[in-house]
Design an enzyme around this catalytic site. Sequence first.
Site, mmCIF file in Angstrom:
data_model
loop_
_atom_site.group_PDB
_atom_site.id
_atom_site.type_symbol
_atom_site.label_atom_id
_atom_site.label_comp_id
_atom_site.label_asym_id
_atom_site.label_seq_id
_atom_site.Cartn_x
_atom_site.Cartn_y
_atom_site.Cartn_z
ATOM 1 C CB ALA A 1 64.550 -72.203 -51.245
ATOM 2 C CE LYS A 2 62.882 -64.658 -48.490
ATOM 3 N NZ LYS A 2 64.174 -63.962 -48.461
#
Length: 428
Positions: A117-118
């Site tokens: 994720a980011k």
Amino acid sequence: MSDTVVPTAASTPASTRSPLDDAREQLAQAVEVLGLRPHVHALLAEPRRELSVSIPLRRDDGTVEVLRGYRVQHNYSRGPGKGGVRFDARVDLDEVRALAMWMTWKCALLDVPYGGAKGGVRVDPRAYSRAELERITRRYTSEISPLIGPNQDIPAPDVGTDEQTMAWMMDTYSVGMGYTVLGVVTGKPIDAGGSLGRASSTSRGVAAVALRALGHVGIAPEGATAAVQGFGKVGRGAARFLAEAGLAVVAVSDVDGAVHAPEGLDIAALEAHVDATGTVVGFPGSAPIDGEQLLALEVDLLVPAAIEGVIHADNAAAVRAKVIVEGANGPVSSAADGILSKQGVLVVPDILANAGGVVVSYFEWVQANQSYWWSEEEVDDRLVGRMNKAWDDVVAYADSKHLSLRLAATCMAVERVYRAHELRGLYP
Ligand code: NAD
């Protein structure tokens, strides 16, 4: 599956390629080597979830500004999402998508039980006061709180964010829940549930892998030379650990400029200079050089540790380093990869080289969930053990299949994520 559409980068001209184009091209190459079916490729090329949020900010002078933030979960087949939060004026959704995809491969490669994720906020943090940054962080956290949590998605620091940002995120999420949730973010300060060794973990891992890479091409650390681009959380520690290992760090840079000393910079003195002035520029005993010149220095080791896409089709031919170790995510574009390979430069890919941060983030999360804390020595030893094993595994895979280190690392990671997909099956 003739109707499966896979987003690709093939038709994008080199000059307008984004990190997402590079990430997709790397995936496409791995899919081809592994012989995966088109629908698997399509699944892995797209994020599972993405959230775009508006962040109204009351500035210190009373005016209101509206910022834009994102959280993207690329894949969570192997566990909760994991990835940093970036505060930078260049943040956009495609950049966050690329960084989230690379996090999926990094977590799989290092065999930590996370997906990728980011997050990011499009803001230049240097233009805002501490109080304003706290309000941005708290509102962003509140807006993305439906997606994050210790079992869902666990943010960490990245460009423009730090331990304090994580403390505010943890506090904001905890206030919403009504109790303290230490496991919701990693990279927290020690006094707010952080892990010993986390702050230096990415740099320590970068240096450990750099020493292995230099050894691989027959270069001993004593007397070897290095240049480091970026003097933030990753670059600064990398320069320190490399100097401690006996390398002469002859040049470093930050967003304001670059400095050069052919005999090697005194890194401890440089750190004191940066603490006092906020930049490497003007460091006594060094000569100012251009940021591009740093990338073209004749050194044994080049560590780009700032942002993505800095070594590209137009400047790769000028690189004279023997080894590049990607401290940053995506600093070498796909086009540059091909040029460097023809020049005989060994490129150690980001998903291997800078994975120390997520490894110790995992240790921090484990400690927080168990409320049992390890010594710094324990953390560092386990980190270096995992980095060395990952290096050995990637080199063995690359040798056995005659692949570059990047393609080998990506194939290993994609294969692990694919296996989790296959075992879980499709719902419904
Ligand atoms: P940071 O904000 O602490 O530092 C970034 C540094 O890069 C600063 O010194 C900044 O001045 C410099 N910089 C920015 N643009 C530049 C340019 N054009 N030329 C030269 N220098 C420039 O960020 P960080 O956490 O050190 O992250 C750096 C890179 O490492 C990013 O790609 C990030 O995604 C990656 N990374 C970070 C971690 C981590 O644990 N922090 C882990 C893995 C990967």
